[in-house]
Design a protein around this motif. Structure first.
Motif, PDB file in Angstrom:
ATOM      1  N   SER A 165       8.282  14.578 -13.466  1.00 47.50           N
ATOM      2  CA  SER A 165       8.149  14.384 -12.025  1.00 47.50           C
ATOM      3  C   SER A 165       6.839  13.683 -11.720  1.00 47.50           C
ATOM      4  N   ARG A 166       6.721  13.188 -10.489  1.00 49.78           N
ATOM      5  CA  ARG A 166       5.467  12.583 -10.057  1.00 49.78           C
ATOM      6  C   ARG A 166       4.347  13.622 -10.056  1.00 49.78           C
ATOM      7  N   GLU A 167       4.681  14.838  -9.692  1.00 50.55           N
ATOM      8  CA  GLU A 167       3.688  15.897  -9.643  1.00 50.55           C
ATOM      9  C   GLU A 167       3.169  16.233 -11.047  1.00 50.55           C
ATOM     10  N   GLN A 168       4.084  16.228 -12.026  1.00 40.54           N
ATOM     11  CA  GLN A 168       3.657  16.455 -13.403  1.00 40.54           C
ATOM     12  C   GLN A 168       2.709  15.335 -13.835  1.00 40.54           C
ATOM     13  N   ALA A 169       3.042  14.088 -13.492  1.00 36.77           N
ATOM     14  CA  ALA A 169       2.189  12.949 -13.831  1.00 36.77           C
ATOM     15  C   ALA A 169       0.814  13.091 -13.192  1.00 36.77           C
ATOM     16  N   LEU A 170       0.774  13.579 -11.962  1.00 32.22           N
ATOM     17  CA  LEU A 170      -0.503  13.778 -11.275  1.00 32.22           C
ATOM     18  C   LEU A 170      -1.340  14.833 -11.997  1.00 32.22           C
ATOM     19  N   ASP A 185       7.592   4.238  -9.144  1.00 33.37           N
ATOM     20  CA  ASP A 185       7.392   5.274  -8.138  1.00 33.37           C
ATOM     21  C   ASP A 185       6.235   6.193  -8.534  1.00 33.37           C
ATOM     22  N   THR A 186       6.132   6.510  -9.813  1.00 36.76           N
ATOM     23  CA  THR A 186       5.033   7.339 -10.302  1.00 36.76           C
ATOM     24  C   THR A 186       3.702   6.617 -10.162  1.00 36.76           C
ATOM     25  N   VAL A 187       3.674   5.336 -10.494  1.00 35.33           N
ATOM     26  CA  VAL A 187       2.448   4.547 -10.356  1.00 35.33           C
ATOM     27  C   VAL A 187       1.981   4.549  -8.904  1.00 35.33           C
ATOM     28  N   HIS A 188       2.907   4.340  -7.989  1.00 40.49           N
ATOM     29  CA  HIS A 188       2.560   4.337  -6.564  1.00 40.49           C
ATOM     30  C   HIS A 188       2.005   5.692  -6.142  1.00 40.49           C
ATOM     31  N   PHE A 189       2.629   6.747  -6.599  1.00 40.23           N
ATOM     32  CA  PHE A 189       2.209   8.113  -6.266  1.00 40.23           C
ATOM     33  C   PHE A 189       0.778   8.376  -6.757  1.00 40.23           C
ATOM     34  N   LEU A 190       0.472   7.915  -7.966  1.00 41.17           N
ATOM     35  CA  LEU A 190      -0.856   8.142  -8.533  1.00 41.17           C
ATOM     36  C   LEU A 190      -1.921   7.289  -7.850  1.00 41.17           C
ATOM     37  N   THR A 191      -1.633   6.009  -7.661  1.00 45.85           N
ATOM     38  CA  THR A 191      -2.647   5.119  -7.095  1.00 45.85           C
ATOM     39  C   THR A 191      -2.956   5.481  -5.644  1.00 45.85           C
ATOM     40  N   GLU A 192      -1.952   5.976  -4.919  1.00 42.09           N
ATOM     41  CA  GLU A 192      -2.206   6.429  -3.549  1.00 42.09           C
ATOM     42  C   GLU A 192      -3.175   7.610  -3.517  1.00 42.09           C
ATOM     43  N   ARG A 193      -3.289   8.293  -4.628  1.00 46.51           N
ATOM     44  CA  ARG A 193      -4.159   9.465  -4.717  1.00 46.51           C
ATOM     45  C   ARG A 193      -5.453   9.162  -5.474  1.00 46.51           C
ATOM     46  N   GLY A 194      -5.771   7.897  -5.579  1.00 46.96           N
ATOM     47  CA  GLY A 194      -7.068   7.495  -6.114  1.00 46.96           C
ATOM     48  C   GLY A 194      -7.173   7.440  -7.618  1.00 46.96           C
ATOM     49  N   ILE A 195      -6.047   7.392  -8.317  1.00 46.73           N
ATOM     50  CA  ILE A 195      -6.063   7.333  -9.777  1.00 46.73           C
ATOM     51  C   ILE A 195      -5.690   5.921 -10.214  1.00 46.73           C
ATOM     52  N   PRO A 196      -6.635   5.164 -10.795  1.00 44.50           N
ATOM     53  CA  PRO A 196      -6.302   3.826 -11.295  1.00 44.50           C
ATOM     54  C   PRO A 196      -5.293   3.919 -12.442  1.00 44.50           C
ATOM     55  N   VAL A 197      -4.322   3.011 -12.436  1.00 43.73           N
ATOM     56  CA  VAL A 197      -3.246   3.072 -13.424  1.00 43.73           C
ATOM     57  C   VAL A 197      -3.127   1.757 -14.187  1.00 43.73           C
ATOM     58  N   CYS A 198      -2.982   1.878 -15.494  1.00 42.80           N
ATOM     59  CA  CYS A 198      -2.624   0.764 -16.369  1.00 42.80           C
ATOM     60  C   CYS A 198      -1.171   0.977 -16.782  1.00 42.80           C
ATOM     61  N   LEU A 221       5.844  -2.850 -10.887  1.00 41.40           N
ATOM     62  CA  LEU A 221       4.654  -2.073 -11.225  1.00 41.40           C
ATOM     63  C   LEU A 221       3.418  -2.624 -10.518  1.00 41.40           C
ATOM     64  N   THR A 222       3.344  -3.938 -10.414  1.00 40.38           N
ATOM     65  CA  THR A 222       2.226  -4.560  -9.699  1.00 40.38           C
ATOM     66  C   THR A 222       2.267  -4.176  -8.224  1.00 40.38           C
ATOM     67  N   GLN A 223       3.442  -4.269  -7.640  1.00 39.26           N
ATOM     68  CA  GLN A 223       3.581  -3.907  -6.223  1.00 39.26           C
ATOM     69  C   GLN A 223       3.304  -2.425  -5.993  1.00 39.26           C
ATOM     70  N   ALA A 224       3.546  -1.598  -7.009  1.00 42.81           N
ATOM     71  CA  ALA A 224       3.293  -0.160  -6.903  1.00 42.81           C
ATOM     72  C   ALA A 224       1.803   0.170  -6.974  1.00 42.81           C
ATOM     73  N   GLY A 225       0.996  -0.804  -7.431  1.00 41.09           N
ATOM     74  CA  GLY A 225      -0.441  -0.589  -7.451  1.00 41.09           C
ATOM     75  C   GLY A 225      -1.103  -0.596  -8.804  1.00 41.09           C
ATOM     76  N   ALA A 226      -0.355  -0.873  -9.876  1.00 40.46           N
ATOM     77  CA  ALA A 226      -0.982  -0.948 -11.200  1.00 40.46           C
ATOM     78  C   ALA A 226      -2.042  -2.045 -11.206  1.00 40.46           C
ATOM     79  N   ALA A 227      -3.251  -1.708 -11.615  1.00 37.08           N
ATOM     80  CA  ALA A 227      -4.333  -2.684 -11.650  1.00 37.08           C
ATOM     81  C   ALA A 227      -4.364  -3.442 -12.961  1.00 37.08           C
ATOM     82  N   MET A 228      -3.851  -2.823 -14.006  1.00 38.32           N
ATOM     83  CA  MET A 228      -3.878  -3.392 -15.348  1.00 38.32           C
ATOM     84  C   MET A 228      -2.511  -3.158 -15.974  1.00 38.32           C
ATOM     85  N   MET A 229      -2.131  -4.024 -16.927  1.00 39.15           N
ATOM     86  CA  MET A 229      -0.811  -3.891 -17.535  1.00 39.15           C
ATOM     87  C   MET A 229      -0.853  -4.377 -18.983  1.00 39.15           C
TER      88      MET A 229
END
Length: 274
Positions: A101-106, A130-143, A179-187
């Protein structure tokens, strides 16, 4: 009279990495799993340290990354953070720590960040946006990580080059865009034809693509430290270069890797690309 120590470089931040990308400066990344090598890699000028779940194979002796646990990733991330002074630290979310789940990922991401990671990395496209978006909205940078995704090696049928046919290329491009649109800064783009990786970067100019077996058109490169030092046993992938063969020390090898990536000389499209 002792020689003054060289001034420590400023910490590498996400803002600095984005500046480098915008200016066309290649980003360098290597793996490290402990404080000693983290300190060495940092002192040699590597921009990013990846605390990869590849430690499952290189440190723990498993045949894949699948058995690595979140607790183990937290432990190694904490070790790396203690040794590092200025590099940007990316921590891998291991298999089973974010799929539920997104919550588990968080929760898993928070554990890695509290251990010292500056960014978390997760594998796969499609549902992961969806998970990437959930994390980045909460201030966690994602690759993000697409192409060959080692945690899915059994589903992929082995360590195979991805994006070989039209359908595969379109899937990679679609996942990268999502993934880019979801907020991933790096890939991370792993094991795909260089032309496909170049297209992914062109499609998403704002994201920092980091290639491994994906040619030279990406924003940066990553290698497994043990591979580029040629201490990994067995046959190594075509995209690996033995940097120890050209120098007399680990420091020389890492320094040469940094300079070769920065200059655009590694990877060599005629040798290392697909």
């Amino acid at each position: 009279m002792s020689t003054p120590a060289a001034p420590a470089r400023k910490p590498v931040t996400l803002h600095r990495l984005r500046e480098m990308h915008a200016q066309g400066e290649k980003i360098t990344m290597l793996t490290a799993y402990d404080a000693t090598f983290a300190r060495l890699v940092d002192e040699c000028g590597v921009d990013c340290i990846l605390v990869g779940d590849s430690l499952g194979m290189l440190v723990q002796g498993h045949s894949s990354t699948v058995p690595v646990s979140l607790d183990e990733m937290v432990y190694h991330t904490r070790c790396v953070a203690r040794g590092n002074r200025s590099a940007w630290v990316v921590g891998d979310l291991p298999f089973g720590s974010y799929q539920e789940s997104r919550e588990q990922a968080l929760r898993s991401s928070v554990a890695l960040m509290q251990a010292g990671a500056h960014m978390v990395k997760l594998e796969g496209g499609g549902w992961t946006a969806d998970t990437v978006h959930f994390l980045t909205e909460r201030g966690i940078p994602v690759c993000a990580h697409i192409g060959l995704t080692p945690q899915s090696v059994h589903a992929l049928g082995g360590y195979r080059i991805q994006g070989r046919d039209e359908a595969g290329v379109e899937t990679l491009r679609r996942h990268a865009k999502e993934l880019t649109q979801a907020g991933a800064a790096m890939m991370v783009l792993e094991l795909m034809p260089s032309a496909v990786a170049a297209q992914v970067q062109a499609d998403n100019p704002g994201v920092m693509t980091i290639g491994i077996g994906a040619g030279n058109a990406t924003a940066g490169q990553v290698l497994v430290l043990h591979d580029m030092l040629h201490v990994t046993r067995g046959k190594l992938p075509r995209f690996v270069r033995n940097f120890m063969a050209e120098g007399g020390s680990v420091e020389d090898a890492i320094g040469r890797y940094v300079s070769e990536v920065k200059a655009g000389h590694f990877p060599d499209e005629s040798i290392h690309a697909y």
